[in-house]
Design a protein around this motif. Structure first.
Motif, short mmCIF file in Angstrom:
data_model
loop_
_atom_site.label_atom_id
_atom_site.label_comp_id
_atom_site.label_asym_id
_atom_site.label_seq_id
_atom_site.Cartn_x
_atom_site.Cartn_y
_atom_site.Cartn_z
N VAL A 28 -1.00 8.42 7.95
CA VAL A 28 -0.59 9.53 7.10
C VAL A 28 -1.45 9.48 5.84
CG1 VAL A 28 1.28 10.54 5.75
CG2 VAL A 28 1.76 9.48 7.97
N TRP A 29 -2.18 10.55 5.62
CA TRP A 29 -3.10 10.57 4.49
C TRP A 29 -2.34 10.68 3.18
CZ3 TRP A 29 -8.56 10.59 4.74
CH2 TRP A 29 -9.06 10.47 6.04
N GLU A 30 -2.80 9.94 2.22
CA GLU A 30 -2.17 9.96 0.91
C GLU A 30 -2.55 11.24 0.17
OE1 GLU A 30 -2.21 7.48 -3.33
OE2 GLU A 30 -3.33 6.73 -1.59
N ILE A 31 -1.54 11.96 -0.26
CA ILE A 31 -1.78 13.16 -1.06
C ILE A 31 -1.59 12.77 -2.52
CG2 ILE A 31 -1.10 15.54 -1.52
CD1 ILE A 31 -2.19 15.15 1.28
N PRO A 32 -2.65 12.75 -3.30
CA PRO A 32 -2.54 12.30 -4.69
C PRO A 32 -1.83 13.32 -5.57
CG PRO A 32 -4.72 13.17 -4.30
CD PRO A 32 -4.01 13.19 -2.96
N SER A 33 -1.25 12.82 -6.64
CA SER A 33 -0.68 13.71 -7.64
C SER A 33 -1.78 14.16 -8.59
CB SER A 33 0.41 12.99 -8.44
OG SER A 33 -0.17 11.97 -9.24
N LEU A 34 -1.51 15.19 -9.35
CA LEU A 34 -2.48 15.68 -10.33
C LEU A 34 -2.81 14.58 -11.34
CD1 LEU A 34 -4.16 17.98 -11.55
CD2 LEU A 34 -2.12 18.68 -12.82
N GLN A 35 -1.81 13.86 -11.79
CA GLN A 35 -2.03 12.80 -12.76
C GLN A 35 -2.91 11.69 -12.18
OE1 GLN A 35 1.55 11.04 -14.34
NE2 GLN A 35 0.45 9.50 -15.52
#
Length: 203
Positions: A28-35
């Motif tokens: 499952v690919w990590e979806i980063p946060s904007l921060q």
């Protein structure tokens, strides 16, 4: 401040590192946060010049490089994608480059409210067609760190199945980039969409 054009080739090992983001089709690919993205971008060394090869035959640059027609000819650039089309100080147009260079203009503003996502797929296709036909591509805006960088990240995500984080890592090996917060949000949406549709994780 950039003062010279740096056109060092991408090392084959660096390219392989960018491509080999995962061997696990179930990951499952990590979806980063904007921060998280902002921290990654702002913590990188601010090293860039008028133009850098960030992927084989794909250059990310600024207006100085884009306006140097002789330099582009010597380099063998066949395609120019201008992410600041029609904007102040940008000379880019089909008339400016003539018939020897294929030109694609994206009239983007470097504002968080601008919807750059509508150009992600058309720009990625322009780059893809150029590179697969043996061409060399310059993607630029005014400084070459926000608008044009976002379009190159989208290209790597769409056509090379890299996650957003890996795309950023790949480009950062050659050039400092910092797309504005609006573009980052749009890239996060693209990252999630590609993961949900199974484009990523299938390699």
């Amino acid at each position: 401040k950039p003062d010279t054009v740096c056109l060092s080739p991408l090392d084959p090992e660096e390219e392989e590192k960018c491509r080999s983001v995962t061997k696990d089709s179930e990951r499952v690919w990590e979806i980063p946060s904007l921060q998280e993205l902002e921290e990654i971008l702002l913590s990188a060394p601010t090293s860039f010049s008028h133009g850098d090869e960030v992927w084989p035959n794909l250059y990310l640059g600024d207006l100085v490089m884009a306006h140097d027609k002789l330099g582009l000819w010597k380099l063998g650039v066949t395609h120019v994608l201008n992410a600041a089309h029609g904007k102040l100080c940008s000379k880019g147009s089909e008339d400016f480059y003539g018939t020897t260079v294929k030109y694609y203009g994206v009239p983007a503003s470097d504002q968080p409210t601008f919807d750059l996502s509508s150009f992600f797929y058309p720009a990625a296709e322009f780059i893809h067609q150029a590179l697969t036909s043996g061409g060399k591509v310059l993607v630029h805006c005014a400084v070459g760190v926000s608008r044009s960088a976002a379009l190159i990240l989208a290209y790597l995500m769409i056509h090379h199945h890299l996650s957003l984080l890996n795309s950023i890592c790949c480009v950062q090996q050659k050039r400092w980039i910092c797309p504005n917060t609006g573009f980052l949000r749009q890239l996060i949406v693209l990252d999630r969409k590609l993961q949900d549709t199974g484009v990523k994780g299938s390699k």
